[in-house]
Design a protein around this motif. Structure first.
Motif, mmCIF file in Angstrom:
data_model
loop_
_atom_site.group_PDB
_atom_site.id
_atom_site.type_symbol
_atom_site.label_atom_id
_atom_site.label_comp_id
_atom_site.label_asym_id
_atom_site.label_seq_id
_atom_site.Cartn_x
_atom_site.Cartn_y
_atom_site.Cartn_z
ATOM 1 N N LEU A 750 -2.222 3.316 1.537
ATOM 2 C CA LEU A 750 -0.821 3.470 1.157
ATOM 3 C C LEU A 750 0.091 2.688 2.088
ATOM 4 N N LEU A 751 -0.213 2.694 3.354
ATOM 5 C CA LEU A 751 0.609 1.969 4.317
ATOM 6 C C LEU A 751 0.533 0.461 4.094
ATOM 7 N N LYS A 752 -0.644 -0.017 3.749
ATOM 8 C CA LYS A 752 -0.775 -1.454 3.464
ATOM 9 C C LYS A 752 0.088 -1.821 2.253
ATOM 10 N N ASP A 753 0.093 -0.951 1.247
ATOM 11 C CA ASP A 753 0.919 -1.194 0.067
ATOM 12 C C ASP A 753 2.399 -1.174 0.454
ATOM 13 N N ALA A 754 2.776 -0.194 1.282
ATOM 14 C CA ALA A 754 4.176 -0.063 1.682
ATOM 15 C C ALA A 754 4.647 -1.258 2.486
ATOM 16 N N THR A 755 3.838 -1.688 3.455
ATOM 17 C CA THR A 755 4.250 -2.812 4.304
ATOM 18 C C THR A 755 4.254 -4.127 3.537
ATOM 19 N N GLY A 756 3.494 -4.180 2.452
ATOM 20 C CA GLY A 756 3.523 -5.366 1.613
ATOM 21 C C GLY A 756 4.773 -5.462 0.769
ATOM 22 N N ARG A 757 5.467 -4.311 0.592
ATOM 23 C CA ARG A 757 6.675 -4.296 -0.236
ATOM 24 C C ARG A 757 7.960 -4.307 0.579
ATOM 25 N N ALA A 758 7.964 -3.681 1.742
ATOM 26 C CA ALA A 758 9.215 -3.423 2.455
ATOM 27 C C ALA A 758 9.470 -4.457 3.529
ATOM 28 N N ALA A 759 10.676 -4.993 3.535
ATOM 29 C CA ALA A 759 11.107 -5.842 4.632
ATOM 30 C C ALA A 759 12.023 -5.057 5.567
ATOM 31 N N ARG A 760 12.690 -4.026 5.013
ATOM 32 C CA ARG A 760 13.604 -3.250 5.833
ATOM 33 C C ARG A 760 13.718 -1.836 5.252
ATOM 34 N N TRP A 761 14.126 -0.924 6.128
ATOM 35 C CA TRP A 761 14.379 0.447 5.723
ATOM 36 C C TRP A 761 15.175 1.119 6.829
ATOM 37 N N ARG A 762 16.312 1.676 6.478
ATOM 38 C CA ARG A 762 17.164 2.367 7.446
ATOM 39 C C ARG A 762 17.517 1.472 8.641
ATOM 40 N N MET A 763 18.184 0.373 8.335
ATOM 41 C CA MET A 763 18.681 -0.537 9.370
ATOM 42 C C MET A 763 17.546 -1.148 10.184
ATOM 43 N N GLY A 764 16.708 -1.912 9.538
ATOM 44 C CA GLY A 764 15.667 -2.624 10.271
ATOM 45 C C GLY A 764 14.299 -2.453 9.653
ATOM 46 N N LYS A 765 13.305 -2.897 10.389
ATOM 47 C CA LYS A 765 11.925 -2.848 9.919
ATOM 48 C C LYS A 765 11.395 -1.421 9.999
ATOM 49 N N PRO A 766 10.692 -0.936 8.978
ATOM 50 C CA PRO A 766 10.232 0.461 8.975
ATOM 51 C C PRO A 766 9.194 0.731 10.066
ATOM 52 N N TRP A 767 9.271 1.938 10.645
ATOM 53 C CA TRP A 767 8.355 2.342 11.712
ATOM 54 C C TRP A 767 6.902 2.312 11.272
ATOM 55 N N PHE A 768 6.639 2.523 9.962
ATOM 56 C CA PHE A 768 5.247 2.628 9.523
ATOM 57 C C PHE A 768 4.520 1.287 9.530
ATOM 58 N N PHE A 769 5.232 0.171 9.763
ATOM 59 C CA PHE A 769 4.548 -1.098 10.027
ATOM 60 C C PHE A 769 3.666 -0.947 11.268
ATOM 61 N N GLY A 770 4.208 -0.261 12.286
ATOM 62 C CA GLY A 770 3.435 -0.059 13.514
ATOM 63 C C GLY A 770 2.237 0.846 13.309
ATOM 64 N N LEU A 771 2.417 1.931 12.555
ATOM 65 C CA LEU A 771 1.299 2.840 12.298
ATOM 66 C C LEU A 771 0.185 2.128 11.545
ATOM 67 N N CYS A 772 0.562 1.289 10.590
ATOM 68 C CA CYS A 772 -0.448 0.539 9.830
ATOM 69 C C CYS A 772 -1.261 -0.349 10.769
ATOM 70 N N GLN A 773 -0.592 -0.973 11.721
ATOM 71 C CA GLN A 773 -1.290 -1.822 12.685
ATOM 72 C C GLN A 773 -2.269 -1.010 13.537
ATOM 73 N N LEU A 774 -1.841 0.175 13.991
ATOM 74 C CA LEU A 774 -2.710 1.016 14.809
ATOM 75 C C LEU A 774 -3.966 1.414 14.031
ATOM 76 N N LEU A 775 -3.801 1.824 12.777
ATOM 77 C CA LEU A 775 -4.957 2.237 11.984
ATOM 78 C C LEU A 775 -5.891 1.062 11.731
ATOM 79 N N ASP A 776 -5.337 -0.134 11.544
ATOM 80 C CA ASP A 776 -6.173 -1.321 11.358
ATOM 81 C C ASP A 776 -7.033 -1.587 12.592
#
Length: 969
Positions: A750-776
Motif C-alpha cells: 500500500l505504501l508503494k502505491d501511495a508514494t507512487g501517487r503522492a508528491a505532497r500532502w499537508r504542506m510538503g512530502k508525506p511522512w509515509f515516504f520515509g516509512l516505505c523506505q524503512l520497510l524496503d
C-alpha cells in the motif's frame, strides 16, 4: 376623535391553540418556525403580542424585532431581537460561542471589541446566531418574534432559512408575521420555506360575524351594539380587526357625547356616512388638518413609518414650534403616535396609514418630496451612519436621481461587505449597476466592488464569468471612448482593472484568465514599477497554485525584495507567504518556518491581524510536525477564536487533530477532527476531505477496520479526483491499518502505491515516504536515502541506515544512526513503531539493545490500546531473553464474559486473531507457533464455544469483542 382599542384578543382561539402547542414543543427541544400570514390590519401583531404575554407568564424568554419598509439594513429584525436578549439577559458565557463573538459583534454592538473580524463568511454569522439562541435557550425556552417580514432584507431572509433548517432540535420557537398579497423577494423566499416544510404557515382570515360583533361589544364596553352599527361594520370592515376599531372610533366621534353613546341614539345617516374604505378614512383625517400639518404628515410618510421629527424642519422649512404643533394635531387625529423610548421619534399608527398618506401624492409630488428628504438626511446626518445611508439611497432612487442613488448604494454595499452581509452587499450593487449606466467610471467601480463581493461569497463561477464580461466591456468601451476618458483611466488605473481580473481568475481557479490579465496589466503600464511588482506577486501565486513551487519561489523572492524597497506591505506579506509555502513544498521546512516567522513579525508591526493569523497557523503546523510543539498552533487557535476566523480555525483544528493522533491520544484527536468536520459541513469549507480523512486515520490507528472502511468511502466520495487525498488515503489510513494488524507485507504494498501517487500532502512530502523506505531496507530491497529535509522522512532514513549498518556488522555506527533518527523523529507512535521494526533487525543482526527498544514500544502501545503491535514487541522482548509480563501462557487477558467457557490466555491469543479473519498459518506466524498447534487451539475453542464451523467461531469472537471488555492487556 375618540380612539377605540379592543382590550382582548377575539375570535382567534384556534390560532392561539396552535401557537401554544408550538411553544410547548419548543420547551422540550422541538423548535419550529411559524409564519403568521394575513392582510394588513387582520391582527397579526395582536396575535404575536398575545403569544408573547402567554410565553412570559410561562417563564419563556422572549425577544422581538421588526423589519421596516424601505430599510435595506442587513439583519435588521434579527439584530433588534438579539440586542434585546443581550441587553436584558447579559451576554451568555458559553465556550461554544467563543469563535463567534467577533462576527456576532456586527449584530450585537455591546460585544464590539472582543476581536477584530478578519474573516466573516455569511454562513459563519448565521451559525453564530443559531448558537447564541441555543445558548440562551438552555436555561429557559426561547420565543423570537420577527414582525413585518414582507419587508425583510435579503440577509435576514437567508438567516431565517438557516435558522428554520436547524431549529427543529432546539428549545427555540421562531414566529414571523407576514402581510399577504405583497409579491416580491421576501414573499417568494418565505413561500419556499413553507413548501420545504421547514416553516408552518398560520393564515389569519377575516373575523366571522359573531366574532366581529363580540369585538365591537368588548371594545365599546357595552352589552349591546345597535344593529345599524353592526351592519355598517359588516359591510365596511369586512372582518378586519383594525378597520373595526377605526369605524368604532368614528362612531364614537359622531355620537358627540358619552350620554348620547350610552343611549345609542345614532341615526342611519351617520352610520352610512362612515368611510367606504380605509383610504377614505385616512383622507378624512388628513382633511381635518391645516396645510402645514398636512405638509408635515406627508413629509413624515416619506421618511418612513417611524421617523425622527427634527428632520421635518429641514424638509418643510417650518420652525421648531410650528412642526411640534403640527405633530400634536396629527397625534390628535390618530394618524401618529409618539415613541415611548425615544423623544425624537414618532410613528404612524399603522403601516396602512402611512401607505394611504403616500397614496395622496401624485408621482411628481412624491419624487420632489423624496429628493428634499434625501437632501435633508445627508445634510443633518453627516456620513450617513447606520441605516441612513440605505434610506437616503432609497429616496434618491424614488426621486429619479440615478447617480446619487448609485453613489449611496455603493457605500451601502461597502458597509454591508464589512459587516459580512454579503447578500445585502450584492443586492445593493446589482441595483447600483442599473443606476450607473449613464456614467462609465461609476459603472466600472460598481462592477469592481461586485466582483469582490462575489469572491468573498465563494461564487467563483459567476465571478469568473462577470470578470471576463467586465474586461471585454471595458476594452470595447475604451476603443470608442473620448480621449479625455481614455486619459483618465490610462496607465496604472487601467492596469489595476487587469490585476483585479487576474486575482479573480486565481480565486476562481481560472488560471488562463489570470495569466491573460497579468500580461495585459503589464502592457497597460509597462513603466510602472508598482504595477509590475503586483503582477509578479500574483504570478508567483498562480505558479504555486498550478504546482510549480520552484518558479513560485523565484518570483516571490524577487517580489519580496522590491516590496521592501517600495514599502508595499500588502505585496510584502503576500510574497512572504508564497515564499514560505514554496519552501515547504520543496521540503525545506526550516526555511519555511523562518519565512512564516518573518511574516508573523511583519504583520504584527503593521497591525494586520489576518496575515498574522495565517502566518502563525502555518508556522504552528510546521513546528508541530518537526518537534511536536503546539505552542504556535495553540496561539493561532486563540487568535482565530477571537477574530471569528472559522475557516482558519478549522485548518488549525485539523493540525491539532493530526498532532494528537501522532501521540495516540485518541480522545483528543477525535475532538479536534470532529470540530473541524463540523465547521467544514456548516460552512462548506474546502478542507472537508481532509477532515474526513483525519477521522478515517483515527479509526485505522485504533484498528477499527469496519469504521475505517466506512469513513474511507465517505472520504473518497468527497475528495473526487484529488490525487493528494487519494494517495493519503492509502498511506495514512489503509497502510496504517495493516501495520496495526502486523500485516507488514500488505502495508508495504500500500505504501508503494501511495508514494507512487503522492508528491505532497499537508504542506510538503508525506511522512509515509520515509516509512516505505524503512520497510524496503528491512526486506533487503532498498537503500537508505533522504537523510535530509522533512524531519519525519529524514528520521525514517536514519532508521533505515541503522538497519543497513547493523546488517553490515557495524554496530557502533548503527547505534549512532539510531540516535540521529530518534533526535529527528517527533514523539509518538511512529517513533515507537520504528523501534519495534529496528529492534527486530537488531535482534537478528546482533547489535544494540533490542530488548530495551521493544520494552519502550510495549509500554507505549499498551497504554494506547494498540494490542497487536504491543504483542509483537513482547515476543521480540522474549526472544531477546527478557521475560515479558504475561497472564498465564498467553499474552492476553481473558475477559470476564469468556471465563465461564474455560478459555485460556493462549487460546484467547488465538481467538482474537481468528476473529479478525486470519488463517491458521497467519495466526501461527503472528504468535510464533506451529500451524499444527494453532489448529489444536482452534478445535478446542470450537468445542468450548459450542460452534461447528470456523465462521461460527469468528462470529462468537466478534460478539464478545463488541461487549466492550478489553480482549488484551
Amino acid at each position: 376623535m375618540a380612539q377605540v382599542l379592543c382590550p382582548v384578543l377575539v375570535g382567534r382561539e384556534r390560532e392561539v391553540a396552535e401557537l401554544d402547542e408550538a411553544l410547548q414543543a419548543a420547551r422540550i427541544g422541538r423548535g419550529r418556525f411559524v409564519l403568521v400570514s394575513g392582510e394588513a390590519g387582520i391582527g397579526k401583531s395582536r396575535l404575536a403580542q398575545a403569544l408573547i404575554e402567554r410565553a412570559r407568564l410561562g417563564g419563556v424568554t422572549v425577544a422581538s424585532g421588526r423589519a421596516v419598509e424601505g430599510s435595506s439594513v442587513a439583519f435588521r429584525p434579527l439584530a433588534e431581537a438579539l440586542n434585546e436578549l443581550v441587553r436584558d439577559l447579559g451576554p451568555p458565557v458559553d465556550r461554544d460561542l467563543e469563535p463567534y463573538h467577533a462576527v456576532l459583534s456586527t449584530l450585537v454592538p455591546s460585544w464590539a471589541g472582543r476581536g477584530q473580524v478578519v474573516i466573516q463568511p455569511g454562513l459563519v454569522l448565521l451559525e453564530g446566531v443559531l448558537r447564541l439562541l441555543r445558548s440562551i435557550a438552555r436555561r429557559h425556552a426561547l420565543l423570537v418574534v420577527l414582525e413585518d417580514l414582507q419587508w425583510a432584507d435579503s440577509d435576514s431572509l437567508v438567516a431565517l432559512e438557516y435558522l428554520a433548517d436547524h431549529v427543529s432540535s432546539e428549545r427555540v420557537l421562531l414566529v414571523g408575521t407576514e402581510r399577504s398579497g405583497m409579491p416580491g423577494m421576501a414573499a417568494d423566499h418565505l413561500a419556499r420555506l413553507v413548501s420545504r416544510r421547514v416553516a408552518v404557515r398560520l393564515k389569519l382570515g377575516a373575523l366571522a360575524d359573531d366574532a366581529a360583533q363580540e369585538m365591537a361589544r368588548v371594545s365599546l364596553g357595552v352589552d349591546f351594539v345597535p344593529p345599524v352599527v353592526l351592519g355598517a361594520i359588516r359591510r365596511r370592515a369586512e372582518g378586519v380587526p383594525f378597520l373595526i376599531e377605526e369605524m368604532l372610533s368614528a362612531y364614537l366621534t359622531a355620537a358627540a357625547t358619552p350620554d348620547v353613546v350610552n343611549e345609542w341614539r345614532i341615526t342611519g345617516r351617520i352610520a352610512e356616512s362612515l368611510p367606504p374604505s380605509f383610504r377614505d378614512l385616512v383622507h378624512a383625517r388628513l382633511a381635518t388638518l391645516d396645510g402645514d400639518s398636512q405638509q408635515v404628515v406627508t413629509a413624515a410618510a416619506t421618511l418612513g413609518r417611524t421617523f425622527e421629527w427634527p428632520l421635518l424642519m429641514t424638509v418643510t422649512g417650518l420652525d421648531r414650534a410650528r412642526v411640534i404643533a403640527c405633530l400634536r394635531a396629527a397625534v390628535a387625529a390618530h394618524l401618529l403616535v409618539g415613541a415611548a423610548s425615544d423623544v425624537d421619534a414618532f410613528s404612524f399608527r399603522h403601516a396602512l396609514m402611512r401607505e394611504a398618506v403616500l397614496g395622496e401624492l401624485l408621482p411628481p409630488e412624491r419624487a420632489e418630496l423624496a429628493y428634499r428628504v434625501a437632501e435633508a438626511i445627508e445634510d443633518q446626518r453627516p456620513g450617513l451612519p447606520g441605516e441612513w445611508c440605505e434610506r437616503a439611497a432609497e429616496l434618491r432612487e424614488l426621486a429619479g436621481d440615478d447617480l446619487g442613488a448609485c453613489r449611496l448604494l455603493q457605500e451601502s454595499a461597502r458597509r454591508a461587505l464589512h459587516r459580512g452581509a454579503l447578500e445585502s452587499a450584492e443586492a445593493s450593487l446589482r441595483r447600483a449597476r442599473e443606476q450607473a449606466r449613464g456614467d462609465y467610471v461609476l459603472w466600472m467601480g460598481v462592477y469592481t466592488l461586485l466582483c469582490e463581493v462575489l469572491a468573498r461569497a465563494g461564487k467563483t463561477e459567476e465571478l469568473v464569468e462577470m470578470t471576463r464580461a467586465l474586461v471585454a466591456e471595458w476594452e470595447r468601451t475604451m476603443r470608442h471612448a473620448p480621449q479625455s476618458l481614455a486619459r483618465m483611466v490610462a496607465g496604472p488605473r487601467r492596469a489595476q482593472i487587469y490585476l483585479d481580473a487576474a486575482r479573480a481568475g486565481l480565486v476562481g481557479g481560472d488560471y488562463a484568465l489570470a495569466g491573460e490579465s497579468l500580461s495585459k496589466a503589464r502592457g497597460a503600464a509597462p513603466e510602472d514599477e508598482k504595477v509590475a511588482l503586483r503582477a509578479r506577486s500574483l504570478e508567483a501565486a498562480v505558479q504555486l497554485a498550478v504546482g510549480d513551487p520552484d518558479t513560485a519561489a523565484r518570483e516571490a523572492s524577487a517580489s519580496l525584495e522590491a516590496a521592501e524597497r517600495l514599502g508595499l506591505h500588502d505585496v510584502l506579506h503576500e510574497a512572504l507567504e508564497i515564499s514560505a509555502m514554496a519552501a515547504a513544498e520543496q521540503g525545506d521546512h526550516e526555511m519555511a518556518a523562518s519565512l512564516f516567522g518573518r511574516l508573523c513579525d511583519s504583520a504584527s508591526r503593521d497591525g494586520s491581524t489576518l496575515w498574522r493569523l495565517r502566518a502563525l497557523a502555518a508556522l504552528g503546523a510546521i513546528e508541530s510536525r518537526r518537534t511536536g510543539d503546539t505552542r504556535s498552533l495553540d496561539a493561532a487557535r486563540t487568535l482565530a477564536v477571537q477574530t471569528g476566523a472559522v475557516s482558519l480555525l478549522a485548518a488549525i483544528d485539523l493540525e491539532l487533530g493530526w498532532q494528537r493522533l501522532a501521540l495516540a491520544r485518541f480522545d483528543e484527536a477525535r475532538t479536534f477532527f470532529a470540530a473541524a468536520l463540523d465547521s467544514c459541513r456548516l460552512f462548506a469549507l474546502p478542507q472537508r476531505p481532509e477532515a474526513l480523512l483525519g477521522r478515517a486515520a483515527l479509526y485505522a490507528l485504533q484498528g477499527k477496520a469496519e469504521e475505517t472502511r466506512s469513513s474511507l468511502r465517505e472520504t473518497l466520495a468527497e475528495a473526487g479526483e484529488r490525487s493528494d487525498v487519494r494517495a493519503a488515503a492509502l498511506g495514512e489510513v489503509e497502510a496504517v491499518l495493516a501495520l496495526v494488524n502486523e500485516d507488514r507485507a500488505r502495508a508495504r504494498a500500500l505504501l508503494k502505491d501511495a508514494t507512487g501517487r503522492a508528491a505532497r500532502w499537508r504542506m510538503g512530502k508525506p511522512w509515509f515516504f520515509g516509512l516505505c523506505q524503512l520497510l524496503d531496507v528491512v526486506e533487503g530491497s532498498g537503500t537508505a536515502t533522504g537523510l535530509q529535509g522533512e524531519p519525519a522522512i529524514a528520521a525514517y532514513g536514519w532508521y533505515a541506515e541503522a538497519v543497513r549498518l547493523g546488517r553490515t556488522r557495524k554496530p557502533d555506527d548503527a547505534a549512532a544512526a539510531l540516535a540521529r533518527a530518534d533526535a529527528l523523529m517527533p514523539p509518538g507512535w511512529r517513533r515507537h513503531h520504528a523501534h519495534r521494526i529496528v529492534a527486530e533487525a537488531a535482534l537478528a543482526d546482533g547489535w544494540g539493545d533490542p530488548a530495551a527498544l521493544a520494552g519502550a514500544a510495549i509500554e507505549f502501545f499498551e497504554t494506547a490500546g494498540l494490542r497487536r503491535i504491543a504483542d509483537a514487541s513482547k515476543r521480540l522482548q522474549r526472544l531477546a531473553g527478557v521475560p515479558a509480563r504475561r497472564a498465564g501462557r498467553g499474552a492476553s487477558t481473558v475477559p470476564a464474559s469468556l471465563r465461564p467457557f474455560g478459555i485460556t490466555s493462549r487460546e484467547m491469543d488465538v481467538l482474537a486473531l481468528v476473529g479478525e479473519g486470519l488463517s491458521n498459518a497467519s495466526v501461527a506466524q503472528q504468535l510464533f507457533l506451529s500451524p499444527r498447534t494453532v489448529e489444536t487451539h482452534v478445535k478446542s475453542l470450537m468445542r468450548k464455544a459450542g460452534t461447528n464451523t470456523r465462521a461460527q467461531l469468528v462470529a462468537f469472537a466478534a460478539r464478545h469483542r463488541s461487549s466492550g471488555e478489553p480482549a488484551n492487556d
